[in-house]
Design an enzyme around this catalytic site. Structure first.
Site, PDB file in Angstrom:
ATOM      1  N   CYS A  96      -7.487   1.489  -3.756  1.00  0.00           N
ATOM      2  CA  CYS A  96      -6.166   1.068  -3.190  1.00  0.00           C
ATOM      3  C   CYS A  96      -6.454   0.571  -1.595  1.00  0.00           C
ATOM      4  CB  CYS A  96      -5.202   2.473  -2.605  1.00  0.00           C
ATOM      5  SG  CYS A  96      -3.730   2.169  -1.976  1.00  0.00           S
ATOM      6  N   HIS A 138       0.062   1.348 -10.515  1.00  0.00           N
ATOM      7  CA  HIS A 138      -0.451   1.864  -9.302  1.00  0.00           C
ATOM      8  C   HIS A 138       0.605   1.318  -8.201  1.00  0.00           C
ATOM      9  CE1 HIS A 138      -3.452   2.408  -6.110  1.00  0.00           C
ATOM     10  NE2 HIS A 138      -2.991   1.496  -5.579  1.00  0.00           N
ATOM     11  N   GLU A 139       1.076  -0.099  -8.291  1.00  0.00           N
ATOM     12  CA  GLU A 139       1.733  -0.682  -7.423  1.00  0.00           C
ATOM     13  C   GLU A 139       3.400  -0.152  -7.275  1.00  0.00           C
ATOM     14  OE1 GLU A 139       0.369  -2.224  -5.101  1.00  0.00           O
ATOM     15  OE2 GLU A 139      -1.650  -2.299  -6.220  1.00  0.00           O
ATOM     16  N   HIS A 142       3.538   2.919  -5.586  1.00  0.00           N
ATOM     17  CA  HIS A 142       3.609   2.984  -4.029  1.00  0.00           C
ATOM     18  C   HIS A 142       5.112   2.768  -3.433  1.00  0.00           C
ATOM     19  CE1 HIS A 142      -0.327   2.453  -2.353  1.00  0.00           C
ATOM     20  NE2 HIS A 142      -0.705   1.645  -2.983  1.00  0.00           N
TER      21      HIS A 142
HETATM   22 CO    CO Z   1      -2.476   0.827  -3.642  1.00  0.00          CO
END
Ligand code: CO
Length: 197
Positions: A96, A138-139, A142
């Site tokens: 990340c 993953h995004e 966030h």
């Molecule tokens: Co990230």
């Protein structure tokens, strides 16, 4: 604009849905897009640059030659993305941009179906597998204040402890020096910005 590192409070702040696409949002998207390439990331979420909006950029083409075309930019920005469907699981190494140098295995869905809007406000539905699927998950995490360290297994978590302590120490030092405002101040700024989404 710059990428914030763990444990900056923006990374845990739930991003708000974007309600209108304007010049400011397009500028944010362009700067995020350029930062992602500058740091050789596969993706970048707005909370990683201190903006609590549900917007991400993804670099899935793998072709830096095409980076500078308008089409490449427009097809890399996703607003209010949500996962409609997940299938299968696969474990692989993940990193990340807000945790420079930290890589650990994370289990993710192998396939996802995602709904999002582009910068023109058009609704999109995307199916992604393997690495692109991982990047989407993953995004999108966030945008909900969820980080890849939360998704590591017990071995990965244990192996990351020292690195996380180092990030926490660096962050505290930067605050002591006045390079980063106090968390209370940052949270106030995030709330003010979120109210303008
Ligand atoms: Co990230």
């Amino acid at each position: 604009m710059k990428i914030v590192n763990y444990p900056h409070p923006s990374l845990r702040y739930p991003a708000v849905p974007v309600t209108h696409i304007d010049a400011r949002l397009q500028t944010f998207a362009r700067e995020m897009y350029d930062l992602m390439f500058e740091h050789r990331g596969l993706g970048l979420a707005a909370p990683q640059v201190g903006i609590p909006f549900q917007m991400i950029v993804l670099n899935l083409s793998g072709d830096p030659e095409k980076k500078d075309t308008v089409e490449a930019f427009l097809s890399s920005v996703f607003i209010n993305p949500t996962i409609l469907d997940r299938k299968g699981t696969i474990e692989d190494e993940e990193g990340c941009l807000s945790f420079p140098g930290l890589y650990q295995k994370v289990r993710r869905a192998k396939n996802v179906r995602v709904q999002a809007y582009n910068l023109k406000g058009e609704a999109l539905e995307i199916t992604a597998n393997d690495l692109p699927s991982r990047a989407w998950q993953h995004e999108i995490d966030h945008l909900h204040g969820v980080l890849f360290i939360d998704k590591m297994g017990p071995v990965g978590k244990l192996a990351s402890r020292t690195a996380l302590k180092d990030f926490e120490r660096d962050y505290a030092k930067a605050q002591e020096k006045g390079e980063i405002p106090a968390d209370t101040e940052i949270l106030k700024e995030l709330a003010a910005l979120a109210a303008t989404a």
